[in-house]
Design an enzyme around this catalytic site. Sequence first.
Site, PDB file in Angstrom:
ATOM      1  N   LYS A   1       2.159  -3.844   6.564  1.00  0.00           N
ATOM      2  CA  LYS A   1       2.489  -3.935   5.123  1.00  0.00           C
ATOM      3  C   LYS A   1       4.003  -3.793   4.924  1.00  0.00           C
ATOM      4  CE  LYS A   1      -1.619  -4.473   3.430  1.00  0.00           C
ATOM      5  NZ  LYS A   1      -1.997  -5.727   2.789  1.00  0.00           N
TER       6      LYS A   1
ATOM      7  N   TYR B   1      -1.515  -0.545  10.585  1.00  0.00           N
ATOM      8  CA  TYR B   1      -1.845  -1.153   9.282  1.00  0.00           C
ATOM      9  C   TYR B   1      -0.659  -1.031   8.320  1.00  0.00           C
ATOM     10  CZ  TYR B   1      -3.659  -1.424   4.529  1.00  0.00           C
ATOM     11  OH  TYR B   1      -3.822  -1.737   3.194  1.00  0.00           O
TER      12      TYR B   1
ATOM     13  N   SER C   1       0.830  -1.202   0.000  1.00  0.00           N
ATOM     14  CA  SER C   1       0.000   0.000   0.000  1.00  0.00           C
ATOM     15  C   SER C   1       0.864   1.251   0.000  1.00  0.00           C
ATOM     16  CB  SER C   1      -0.861  -0.024   1.269  1.00  0.00           C
ATOM     17  OG  SER C   1      -1.423   1.242   1.503  1.00  0.00           O
TER      18      SER C   1
HETATM   19  P1  NAD Z   1     -11.087  -6.549   1.161  1.00  0.00           P
HETATM   20  O1  NAD Z   1     -11.282  -6.518   2.625  1.00  0.00           O
HETATM   21  O2  NAD Z   1     -12.279  -6.332   0.295  1.00  0.00           O
HETATM   22  O3  NAD Z   1     -10.387  -7.923   0.739  1.00  0.00           O
HETATM   23  C1  NAD Z   1      -9.510  -8.639   1.587  1.00  0.00           C
HETATM   24  C2  NAD Z   1     -10.028 -10.073   1.633  1.00  0.00           C
HETATM   25  O4  NAD Z   1      -9.168 -10.855   2.480  1.00  0.00           O
HETATM   26  C3  NAD Z   1     -11.426 -10.170   2.223  1.00  0.00           C
HETATM   27  O5  NAD Z   1     -12.228 -10.938   1.353  1.00  0.00           O
HETATM   28  C4  NAD Z   1     -11.226 -10.882   3.565  1.00  0.00           C
HETATM   29  O6  NAD Z   1     -12.336 -11.680   3.897  1.00  0.00           O
HETATM   30  C5  NAD Z   1      -9.969 -11.690   3.293  1.00  0.00           C
HETATM   31  N1  NAD Z   1      -9.157 -12.002   4.472  1.00  0.00           N
HETATM   32  C6  NAD Z   1      -8.699 -11.145   5.423  1.00  0.00           C
HETATM   33  N2  NAD Z   1      -7.947 -11.822   6.323  1.00  0.00           N
HETATM   34  C7  NAD Z   1      -7.930 -13.117   5.926  1.00  0.00           C
HETATM   35  C8  NAD Z   1      -7.310 -14.294   6.429  1.00  0.00           C
HETATM   36  N3  NAD Z   1      -6.558 -14.285   7.527  1.00  0.00           N
HETATM   37  N4  NAD Z   1      -7.476 -15.468   5.759  1.00  0.00           N
HETATM   38  C9  NAD Z   1      -8.235 -15.498   4.631  1.00  0.00           C
HETATM   39  N5  NAD Z   1      -8.847 -14.419   4.117  1.00  0.00           N
HETATM   40  C10 NAD Z   1      -8.695 -13.247   4.754  1.00  0.00           C
HETATM   41  O7  NAD Z   1      -9.948  -5.482   0.808  1.00  0.00           O
HETATM   42  P2  NAD Z   1      -9.451  -4.973  -0.597  1.00  0.00           P
HETATM   43  O8  NAD Z   1      -9.765  -3.538  -0.688  1.00  0.00           O
HETATM   44  O9  NAD Z   1      -9.875  -5.900  -1.669  1.00  0.00           O
HETATM   45  O10 NAD Z   1      -7.888  -5.083  -0.337  1.00  0.00           O
HETATM   46  C11 NAD Z   1      -7.134  -6.233  -0.716  1.00  0.00           C
HETATM   47  C12 NAD Z   1      -5.718  -6.071  -0.204  1.00  0.00           C
HETATM   48  O11 NAD Z   1      -5.162  -4.864  -0.748  1.00  0.00           O
HETATM   49  C13 NAD Z   1      -5.605  -5.942   1.313  1.00  0.00           C
HETATM   50  O12 NAD Z   1      -4.461  -6.649   1.726  1.00  0.00           O
HETATM   51  C14 NAD Z   1      -5.426  -4.460   1.536  1.00  0.00           C
HETATM   52  O13 NAD Z   1      -4.681  -4.191   2.694  1.00  0.00           O
HETATM   53  C15 NAD Z   1      -4.657  -4.042   0.290  1.00  0.00           C
HETATM   54  N6  NAD Z   1      -4.870  -2.635  -0.067  1.00  0.00           N
HETATM   55  C16 NAD Z   1      -6.114  -2.142  -0.235  1.00  0.00           C
HETATM   56  C17 NAD Z   1      -6.302  -0.791  -0.542  1.00  0.00           C
HETATM   57  C18 NAD Z   1      -7.697  -0.204  -0.696  1.00  0.00           C
HETATM   58  O14 NAD Z   1      -7.817   1.039  -0.642  1.00  0.00           O
HETATM   59  N7  NAD Z   1      -8.739  -0.979  -0.919  1.00  0.00           N
HETATM   60  C19 NAD Z   1      -5.215   0.050  -0.702  1.00  0.00           C
HETATM   61  C20 NAD Z   1      -3.940  -0.484  -0.536  1.00  0.00           C
HETATM   62  C21 NAD Z   1      -3.787  -1.832  -0.218  1.00  0.00           C
END
Ligand code: NAD
Length: 358
Positions: free
Chosen positions: A173, A169, A145
């Site tokens: 990362k 958070y 991120s």
């Molecule tokens: P999201 O919450 O929609 O998706 C994450 C998924 O991981 C969810 O479906 C959740 O159920 C699953 N999950 C969490 N912990 C778990 C575990 N221990 N075992 C199995 N499944 C698990 O989030 P997103 O927006 O799709 O983000 C995906 C990734 O990208 C994340 O790691 C997030 O930190 C990173 N990210 C997101 C953003 C954003 O703005 N959306 C920005 C930068 C980074």
Amino acid sequence: MVFKLLRKHMKTILVTGGSGFIGSHTCLCLLKNKYKIIVVDSNVNSSKLSLKMIKKIFDQNKEVMEEIIFHQGDIRDEKFLKKVFLKSLNNGYQIDGVIHFAGLKSVEESIKYPLMYWDNNVSGTLTLIKVMELFNCETIVFSSSATVYGSSEISPLKESFEIKPLNPYGQTKATIEYILDGIFRSSKSNLKVANLRYFNPIGAHCSGLMGEEPLNKPNNLFPYICLVAAGKYKKLNIYGNDWPTFDGTGVRDYIHVMDLAEAHFSTLKFLLSNKAQLINLNIGTGIGTSVLDLINKFSVVNDIIIPFEIVDRRPGDVASLVANNQKAISILDWKPQRDLNNMCADGWNWQKRNPNGY
Ligand code: NAD
Ligand code: UDP
């Protein structure tokens, strides 16, 4: 028939967190590009229905449906993960690479419950890497991120800038990047790693069948704007108009979720066809948009007024985060294709068609 022949040469990819917002859009993109995918998700922050929607988008095409397998479970559960790898192997598909989305992602929650974030994000990743090593799987694309940069005074941000996250958070990362780097540098490693540092993904698939579904009150700007537009909230709170930016409100680099999904496909293709290496890539558009800009664009594109009020700054916020995306554009066969108009139109289309989510 042709499809069956192609399948033999297809790569098999494990997608952790594949039911989530970015993961589900990426699954769609991988399937379109003829990858076989195995999704592992605990559904702690997502609905299983997101993957059902993928099947709908492919019009229930049986051959495509055979290429996506779902296992509900937690990546911290080593026994479960081993079973997933073994089952795939027994079915004739060695897992060639992993896209690792699974993680908790709320800055605010991570400040309240840091241990939960360290355990879920870091312990989960360690377990995943251990099992990957056991099954000789050496390619990983990790969801990092832009938060790893903390509050840089200089924008746009380059990958070489200092990593200095400001909250638990972001620290999880940065730690995962650090762990991957350490393993990559060990003499025995043949690891291929891409840390994709996402900026702000918004919008939805243009079908309106898939999108972001915050399970609780959203913290992020775009889903909040959508809920104000839908009448669920009366107004948007703008967290400060005294930031050192062109209009005083926070500036971010918003990227269409389908452009982000396509970046994963390009990254996988790049890693799988190149030698062992570790790359850090900013995935953004390189364009800075303020809170007021985004509200105005959303209002014009969708013909909806978004009432707002200026309130105090949000703790932990930074003035501006914009990507220098030149490295990703030059290394990957990728560049963002969709603009802020598409992001606002597609995001609202999803919200309008699915007022209660999936
Ligand atoms: P999201 O919450 O929609 O998706 C994450 C998924 O991981 C969810 O479906 C959740 O159920 C699953 N999950 C969490 N912990 C778990 C575990 N221990 N075992 C199995 N499944 C698990 O989030 P997103 O927006 O799709 O983000 C995906 C990734 O990208 C994340 O790691 C997030 O930190 C990173 N990210 C997101 C953003 C954003 O703005 N959306 C920005 C930068 C980074
Ligand atoms: N923001 C806002 N009101 C909200 C949510 C966010 O004014 O209800 C602002 C926030 O201060 C930041 C920008 O919108 O300047 C983007 O915030 P978001 O949480 O979406 O992304 P992040 O800060 O995690 O990059």
